[in-house]
Design an enzyme around this catalytic site. Structure first.
Site, mmCIF file in Angstrom:
data_model
loop_
_atom_site.group_PDB
_atom_site.id
_atom_site.type_symbol
_atom_site.label_atom_id
_atom_site.label_comp_id
_atom_site.label_asym_id
_atom_site.label_seq_id
_atom_site.Cartn_x
_atom_site.Cartn_y
_atom_site.Cartn_z
ATOM 1 N N GLU A 85 42.872 37.887 33.763
ATOM 2 C CA GLU A 85 41.670 38.345 33.063
ATOM 3 C C GLU A 85 41.998 39.289 31.904
ATOM 4 O OE1 GLU A 85 37.516 39.008 32.309
ATOM 5 O OE2 GLU A 85 38.481 37.525 33.601
ATOM 6 N N ARG A 86 42.850 40.284 32.152
ATOM 7 C CA ARG A 86 43.145 41.276 31.108
ATOM 8 C C ARG A 86 43.906 40.650 29.938
ATOM 9 N NH1 ARG A 86 46.619 44.764 32.558
ATOM 10 N NH2 ARG A 86 46.001 46.536 31.289
#
Length: 288
Positions: A85-86
């Site tokens: 996600e990051r």
């Protein structure tokens, strides 16, 4: 250029640690993982990661699952993020056209959720409330026991149980825990306070007066020694009762509280919805 191949379906030069082929996927074709346990991303940390990616590139490929849907123009291919996600958010921040990714066939929602949790817990340090909600999702939606969750994420059952108990905190304390206004240790101590008004008073003291964990323990101990025994500390519970409580929670998939006074006591089983109550009744009656 590894980061900008002409065909997204063609593997780039980058290889993963397991020697899987790494594909360069268009960022705009990747959608968020609906089972992503991380709900908040520190903007400063995201900017730092973006700066690192700008200089060195994305060193660890994302993990995506391939999805195909029929349209009037034919078959359209999209990808759903499973883990990373990051890195994905940083790539969008940098307006990158493509990102390196491993394409895996993960048809089951349970497997996607487990991968997302394991990826985040091991790599990105979820805050305690994010971890607690993710583990509760595994427990409530997919019927995993605390022991099974612990085995999947490489933690002890006690750690999982302690995190799940944080969900019993009032919403304002949970929010403060997310914002780092209280620590996990302080939150667990607040859980030991059964009187709601006193719990709120202690919470206010933490946020206003920066009470340390030791000061909070001392404050709770003084309350316990007061004239009215309205404070019950978890540490005072018989370890055997704690083990029984864990066993019941795993068997029923619900929060269980055991209170003992001499030879007698009280057993409390919590539920959130009418459906949860019906499931509990069926389990207690041993119905299919």
């Amino acid at each position: 250029d590894v980061r900008n191949p002409k065909n997204e379906s063609r593997p780039g030069n980058l290889k993963s640690e397991s020697s899987e082929a790494v594909f360069q996927i268009e960022v705009e074709k990747i959608s968020a993982n609906p089972f992503q346990p991380r709900k908040t991303i520190n903007p400063e940390a995201l900017n730092e990661l973006a700066a690192s990616i700008r200089e060195f590139g994305i060193r660890q490929p994302l993990i995506v699952s391939k999805m195909e849907r029929e349209t009037e123009m034919g078959t359209e291919v999209e990808y759903q993020l499973v883990a990373g996600e990051r890195r994905w958010q940083s790539a969008k921040l940098l307006v990158l056209q493509r990102v390196p990714a491993l394409v895996r066939a993960i048809p089951q929602e349970k497997e996607k959720l487990e991968l997302a949790i394991i990826e985040n817990v091991q790599r990105e340090n979820l805050n305690p409330m994010e971890a607690a909600k993710a583990y509760a999702k595994l427990q409530d939606t997919f019927g995993l026991t605390q022991r099974e969750i612990a085995a999947r994420v490489g933690k002890s059952r006690e750690t999982i149980a302690n995190l799940l108990r944080l969900l019993n905190l009032p919403s304002d304390i949970q929010e403060a825990l997310v914002k780092n206004q209280v620590s996990e240790s302080q939150a667990r101590l607040l859980l030991a306070v059964s009187d709601v008004s006193q719990q709120g008073q202690l919470f206010n003291d933490i946020t206003r007066n920066n009470l340390s964990v030791r000061e909070l323990k001392n404050r709770i101990s003084k309350m316990k020694r007061g004239s009215e025994p309205v404070i019950k500390l978890v540490s005072a519970i018989d370890p055997e009762l704690v083990e029984m409580q864990y066993t019941l929670e795993e068997a029923l998939g619900a929060k269980v509280k055991i209170e003992k006074s001499g030879p007698s006591g009280q057993l409390t089983i919590s539920f959130s919805t009418p459906d949860d109550l019906q499931k509990l009744i069926q389990k207690l009656l041993l119905e299919e």
